[in-house]
Enzyme design. Structure first.
Site, PDB file in Angstrom:
ATOM      1  N   GLN A   1       0.791  -1.246   0.000  1.00  0.00           N
ATOM      2  CA  GLN A   1       0.000   0.000   0.000  1.00  0.00           C
ATOM      3  C   GLN A   1       0.819   1.289   0.000  1.00  0.00           C
ATOM      4  OE1 GLN A   1      -3.571   2.243   2.502  1.00  0.00           O
ATOM      5  NE2 GLN A   1      -3.168   0.133   2.982  1.00  0.00           N
TER       6      GLN A   1
ATOM      7  N   LEU B   1       8.739  -8.415 -14.903  1.00  0.00           N
ATOM      8  CA  LEU B   1      10.181  -8.489 -15.084  1.00  0.00           C
ATOM      9  C   LEU B   1      10.789  -9.162 -13.859  1.00  0.00           C
ATOM     10  CD1 LEU B   1      11.784  -7.135 -17.389  1.00  0.00           C
ATOM     11  CD2 LEU B   1      12.195  -5.195 -15.861  1.00  0.00           C
TER      12      LEU B   1
ATOM     13  N   THR C   1      13.744  -9.110 -12.013  1.00  0.00           N
ATOM     14  CA  THR C   1      14.923  -8.237 -11.979  1.00  0.00           C
ATOM     15  C   THR C   1      16.099  -8.890 -11.252  1.00  0.00           C
ATOM     16  OG1 THR C   1      13.928  -7.188 -10.071  1.00  0.00           O
ATOM     17  CG2 THR C   1      13.667  -6.067 -12.180  1.00  0.00           C
TER      18      THR C   1
ATOM     19  N   PHE D   1      10.574  -1.861  -0.943  1.00  0.00           N
ATOM     20  CA  PHE D   1      10.979  -3.216  -0.555  1.00  0.00           C
ATOM     21  C   PHE D   1      11.475  -3.212   0.879  1.00  0.00           C
ATOM     22  CE2 PHE D   1      12.014  -3.538  -5.238  1.00  0.00           C
ATOM     23  CZ  PHE D   1      10.907  -4.312  -5.520  1.00  0.00           C
TER      24      PHE D   1
ATOM     25  N   TYR E   1       4.781  -3.261   8.568  1.00  0.00           N
ATOM     26  CA  TYR E   1       3.439  -3.079   7.986  1.00  0.00           C
ATOM     27  C   TYR E   1       2.698  -1.992   8.764  1.00  0.00           C
ATOM     28  CZ  TYR E   1       3.674  -7.226   4.993  1.00  0.00           C
ATOM     29  OH  TYR E   1       4.002  -8.129   4.011  1.00  0.00           O
ATOM     30  N   GLU E   2       1.578  -1.606   8.222  1.00  0.00           N
ATOM     31  CA  GLU E   2       0.744  -0.521   8.763  1.00  0.00           C
ATOM     32  C   GLU E   2       0.699  -0.423  10.289  1.00  0.00           C
ATOM     33  OE1 GLU E   2      -1.456   1.924   7.191  1.00  0.00           O
ATOM     34  OE2 GLU E   2      -1.501   2.509   9.281  1.00  0.00           O
TER      35      GLU E   2
ATOM     36  N   ASP F   1       0.667   3.449   6.060  1.00  0.00           N
ATOM     37  CA  ASP F   1       0.843   3.125   4.639  1.00  0.00           C
ATOM     38  C   ASP F   1       0.542   4.318   3.718  1.00  0.00           C
ATOM     39  OD1 ASP F   1       1.680   0.560   5.072  1.00  0.00           O
ATOM     40  OD2 ASP F   1      -0.287  -0.328   4.840  1.00  0.00           O
TER      41      ASP F   1
ATOM     42  N   GLY G   1      -7.796  19.442  20.048  1.00  0.00           N
ATOM     43  CA  GLY G   1      -7.293  20.808  20.095  1.00  0.00           C
ATOM     44  C   GLY G   1      -7.830  21.521  21.316  1.00  0.00           C
ATOM     45  N   GLY G   2      -8.121  22.798  21.185  1.00  0.00           N
ATOM     46  CA  GLY G   2      -8.597  23.571  22.321  1.00  0.00           C
ATOM     47  C   GLY G   2     -10.110  23.506  22.500  1.00  0.00           C
ATOM     48  N   GLN G   3     -10.801  22.749  21.637  1.00  0.00           N
ATOM     49  CA  GLN G   3     -12.266  22.705  21.701  1.00  0.00           C
ATOM     50  C   GLN G   3     -12.710  21.332  22.201  1.00  0.00           C
ATOM     51  OE1 GLN G   3     -13.135  25.630  20.789  1.00  0.00           O
ATOM     52  NE2 GLN G   3     -11.576  26.239  19.331  1.00  0.00           N
TER      53      GLN G   3
ATOM     54  N   GLN H   1     -17.345  24.646  20.684  1.00  0.00           N
ATOM     55  CA  GLN H   1     -16.426  25.731  20.341  1.00  0.00           C
ATOM     56  C   GLN H   1     -16.698  26.879  21.319  1.00  0.00           C
ATOM     57  OE1 GLN H   1     -17.202  27.220  16.456  1.00  0.00           O
ATOM     58  NE2 GLN H   1     -15.063  27.526  15.941  1.00  0.00           N
TER      59      GLN H   1
HETATM   60  N1  COA Z   1      11.944  -9.561  -9.576  1.00  0.00           N
HETATM   61  C1  COA Z   1      12.738 -10.269  -8.751  1.00  0.00           C
HETATM   62  N2  COA Z   1      12.733 -10.121  -7.407  1.00  0.00           N
HETATM   63  C2  COA Z   1      11.854  -9.246  -6.896  1.00  0.00           C
HETATM   64  C3  COA Z   1      10.988  -8.490  -7.702  1.00  0.00           C
HETATM   65  C4  COA Z   1      11.059  -8.679  -9.099  1.00  0.00           C
HETATM   66  N3  COA Z   1      10.279  -8.013  -9.951  1.00  0.00           N
HETATM   67  N4  COA Z   1      10.229  -7.705  -6.901  1.00  0.00           N
HETATM   68  C5  COA Z   1      10.604  -7.971  -5.632  1.00  0.00           C
HETATM   69  N5  COA Z   1      11.593  -8.898  -5.620  1.00  0.00           N
HETATM   70  C6  COA Z   1      12.277  -9.449  -4.455  1.00  0.00           C
HETATM   71  C7  COA Z   1      13.038  -8.431  -3.662  1.00  0.00           C
HETATM   72  O1  COA Z   1      14.230  -8.108  -4.301  1.00  0.00           O
HETATM   73  C8  COA Z   1      13.242  -9.163  -2.335  1.00  0.00           C
HETATM   74  O2  COA Z   1      14.337 -10.034  -2.468  1.00  0.00           O
HETATM   75  P1  COA Z   1      15.344 -10.435  -1.268  1.00  0.00           P
HETATM   76  O3  COA Z   1      14.770  -9.927  -0.005  1.00  0.00           O
HETATM   77  O4  COA Z   1      15.349 -11.915  -1.368  1.00  0.00           O
HETATM   78  O5  COA Z   1      16.642  -9.824  -1.568  1.00  0.00           O
HETATM   79  C9  COA Z   1      11.997 -10.042  -2.253  1.00  0.00           C
HETATM   80  O6  COA Z   1      11.342  -9.931  -3.511  1.00  0.00           O
HETATM   81  C10 COA Z   1      11.035  -9.688  -1.143  1.00  0.00           C
HETATM   82  O7  COA Z   1      10.861  -8.299  -0.999  1.00  0.00           O
HETATM   83  P2  COA Z   1      10.341  -7.654   0.351  1.00  0.00           P
HETATM   84  O8  COA Z   1      10.037  -6.256   0.053  1.00  0.00           O
HETATM   85  O9  COA Z   1      11.306  -7.850   1.461  1.00  0.00           O
HETATM   86  O10 COA Z   1       8.980  -8.456   0.596  1.00  0.00           O
HETATM   87  P3  COA Z   1       8.308  -9.075   1.904  1.00  0.00           P
HETATM   88  O11 COA Z   1       7.019  -9.602   1.422  1.00  0.00           O
HETATM   89  O12 COA Z   1       9.178 -10.020   2.633  1.00  0.00           O
HETATM   90  O13 COA Z   1       8.066  -7.840   2.877  1.00  0.00           O
HETATM   91  C11 COA Z   1       7.218  -5.673   3.493  1.00  0.00           C
HETATM   92  C12 COA Z   1       6.986  -6.952   2.671  1.00  0.00           C
HETATM   93  C13 COA Z   1       6.117  -4.700   3.122  1.00  0.00           C
HETATM   94  C14 COA Z   1       7.148  -6.009   4.994  1.00  0.00           C
HETATM   95  C15 COA Z   1       8.606  -5.082   3.149  1.00  0.00           C
HETATM   96  O14 COA Z   1       8.658  -4.880   1.768  1.00  0.00           O
HETATM   97  C16 COA Z   1       8.902  -3.758   3.848  1.00  0.00           C
HETATM   98  O15 COA Z   1       9.211  -3.719   5.042  1.00  0.00           O
HETATM   99  N6  COA Z   1       8.869  -2.665   3.067  1.00  0.00           N
HETATM  100  C17 COA Z   1       9.219  -1.348   3.536  1.00  0.00           C
HETATM  101  C18 COA Z   1       8.139  -0.769   4.392  1.00  0.00           C
HETATM  102  C19 COA Z   1       6.808  -0.748   3.701  1.00  0.00           C
HETATM  103  O16 COA Z   1       6.646  -0.155   2.660  1.00  0.00           O
HETATM  104  N7  COA Z   1       5.832  -1.366   4.353  1.00  0.00           N
HETATM  105  C20 COA Z   1       4.449  -1.131   4.026  1.00  0.00           C
HETATM  106  C21 COA Z   1       3.920  -1.889   2.993  1.00  0.00           C
HETATM  107  S1  COA Z   1       2.268  -1.303   2.762  1.00  0.00           S
END
Ligand code: COA
Length: 416
Positions: free
Chosen positions: A17, A72, A74, A97, A139-140, A169, A248-250, A273
């Site tokens: 999110q 992709l 990556t 990430f 997370y959130e 988020d 606030g103040g109200q 108020q």
């Molecule tokens: N191709 C290949 N690999 C990919 C990819 C793609 N297109 N997209 C993502 N990945 C990989 C990442 O490189 C990562 O690899 P690694 O950790 O093995 O090096 C892996 O997917 C997992 O990514 P991650 O973001 O750590 O996912 P998660 O599901 O374990 O964690 C969160 C999710 C949200 C907890 C974490 O992303 C986070 O803490 N993010 C920052 C804070 C945040 O935005 N949180 C709120 C989310 S609403």
């Protein structure tokens, strides 16, 4: 209608999110947002909390409108090559990430900057760089606890409480959008990109600013006069949870209206108020309180504020929340009905302004979403459906100069 962000190309390497809320907003305002997703699965929210089998979940469709989707991997060499090409010709890359993931993928900030010195890299993490928790995934609700919202939300005799509003988020995503736009304006002046980082903890704390105000007042005075604990209860040395008290103040509170016994949302929020005391007394049929020394100043009212709210509730007993607000608005009293999601979804004014909007989606039919809460005099953002997984892969690859044969080859190499 031309849009202010047209011509700005954004690599949207976000998920869940916080990041998607940011890039969605930029897409509404005209940016070309290309969401990069893992082949085969994509953003995890595509499959989370599905209401229709095998169709993108609302969790995804409501946070990824107006974008393109490029699949992709990556972590594979050919995927990296495509990403490098994209970086060279984009303006912004947004990612949220887990800590270190981008570095492990082979795209640290130093390298991105080398590929494109004009690039703006925008990152969301749970905690800011160098923070003693900067290795944590967040997370959130974790952010709401870490940023001070949970300890100050809820009732004093209950546990710390999470808000339904996405303070960790979407709120962080909005902060990031401000950072990106600032960096874009900065780049116009310097010709250089930069890294913009926003942490969820900081963004929550920024919205809890008045609670840090209260901590300092409490340290100095030992009490907080606008909290329900004053003057009869006790204060410790930390800001307490204040239930539904006005921040606030109200002074204010959530008050029962006709039908509350069976309808859990038959309530209004009522604000006392200071300068509206006389109209309040007239509205609720207590004109004798206007000059009464027990009532005619905020200080005089505070010791028995809950008795005052009780009297107002007696006045509300035969009025629905809508009837009550229709009377109180004539007296200029700040108030509102407690609205449910169902009422908001069907609110004609929100439909008219585009804040609640219906979007046509290729696979799920039409669905409701929240449109732009920001209104412009010369532009009305048009909300279009979220992309199917990989819907624009070929289109984006072609735009990067790949031939049909190369694209077919890439699909084979990237297959999961
Ligand atoms: N191709 C290949 N690999 C990919 C990819 C793609 N297109 N997209 C993502 N990945 C990989 C990442 O490189 C990562 O690899 P690694 O950790 O093995 O090096 C892996 O997917 C997992 O990514 P991650 O973001 O750590 O996912 P998660 O599901 O374990 O964690 C969160 C999710 C949200 C907890 C974490 O992303 C986070 O803490 N993010 C920052 C804070 C945040 O935005 N949180 C709120 C989310 S609403």
């Amino acid at each position: 209608m031309s849009k202010p962000l047209e011509g700005i190309k954004i690599i949207d390497f976000t998920h869940v999110q916080a990041g998607p809320a940011c890039t969605q907003l930029l897409a509404w305002f005209g940016a070309d947002v290309i969401k990069v997703e893992r082949p085969g699965s994509g953003d995890v929210t595509r499959t989370q909390l599905r209401d229709i089998p095998d169709v993108d979940a609302l969790y995804f469709t409501m946070l990824n409108s107006n974008k393109k989707s490029l699949t992709l991997d990556t972590k594979k060499p050919e995927g990296k090559e495509v990403l490098e090409k994209l970086i060279k010709e984009s303006d912004v890359m947004v990612e949220n990430f887990g800590p270190g993931a981008l570095d492990r993928m082979g795209f640290p900030w130093q390298y991105i900057k080398e590929l494109n010195p004009k690039m703006i890299l925008a990152s969301v993490k749970g905690f800011s760089d160098g923070h003693h928790y900067d290795d944590l995934k967040v997370y959130e609700n974790v952010a709401q606890c870490a940023g001070g919202a949970a300890s100050t939300t809820g009732f004093w005799d209950g546990p710390p409480t999470i808000s339904a509003a996405a303070l960790g988020d979407s709120n962080t995503g909005m902060h990031l959008a401000i950072g990106i736009l600032t960096a874009l304006i900065g780049r116009d002046k310097t010709g250089k990109g930069q890294k913009v980082a926003v942490s969820m903890q900081d963004s929550v704390l920024n919205l809890c600013r008045v609670k840090l105000r209260d901590q300092q007042r409490l340290d100095r005075l030992g009490y907080l006069e606008e909290y329900p604990q004053y003057p009869h209860g006790e204060f410790s040395d930390v800001v307490p949870r204040g239930g539904n008290a006005g921040g606030g103040g109200q002074p204010g509170w959530v008050l029962k209206c006709k039908g509350w016994e069976t309808d859990p949302n038959s309530y209004i929020y009522f604000t006392i108020q200071g300068h509206a005391w006389a109209p309040i007394c007239r509205a609720i049929g207590k004109p004798e309180w206007i000059e009464d020394a027990n009532y005619n100043t905020a200080t005089a009212r505070q010791p028995h504020i809950f008795d005052i709210f009780k009297t107002i509730e007696e006045w509300l007993a035969d009025k629905t929340k809508f009837e009550a607000v229709d009377i109180l608005r004539k007296f200029d009293i700040p108030c509102a009905p407690v609205l449910t999601m169902k009422e908001l979804a069907n609110d004609p004014s929100l439909r008219e302004s585009g804040t609640i909007t219906e979007v046509a989606h290729k696979e799920r039919g039409s669905y409701l979403t929240v449109g732009s809460p920001i209104k412009f005099s010369d532009m009305k953002p048009e909300i279009t459906a979220s992309p199917l997984l990989g819907e624009h892969t070929d289109e984006v690859l072609k735009s990067l100069g790949y031939s049909s044969a190369q694209i077919a080859n890439l699909h084979q190499q990237q297959a999961v």
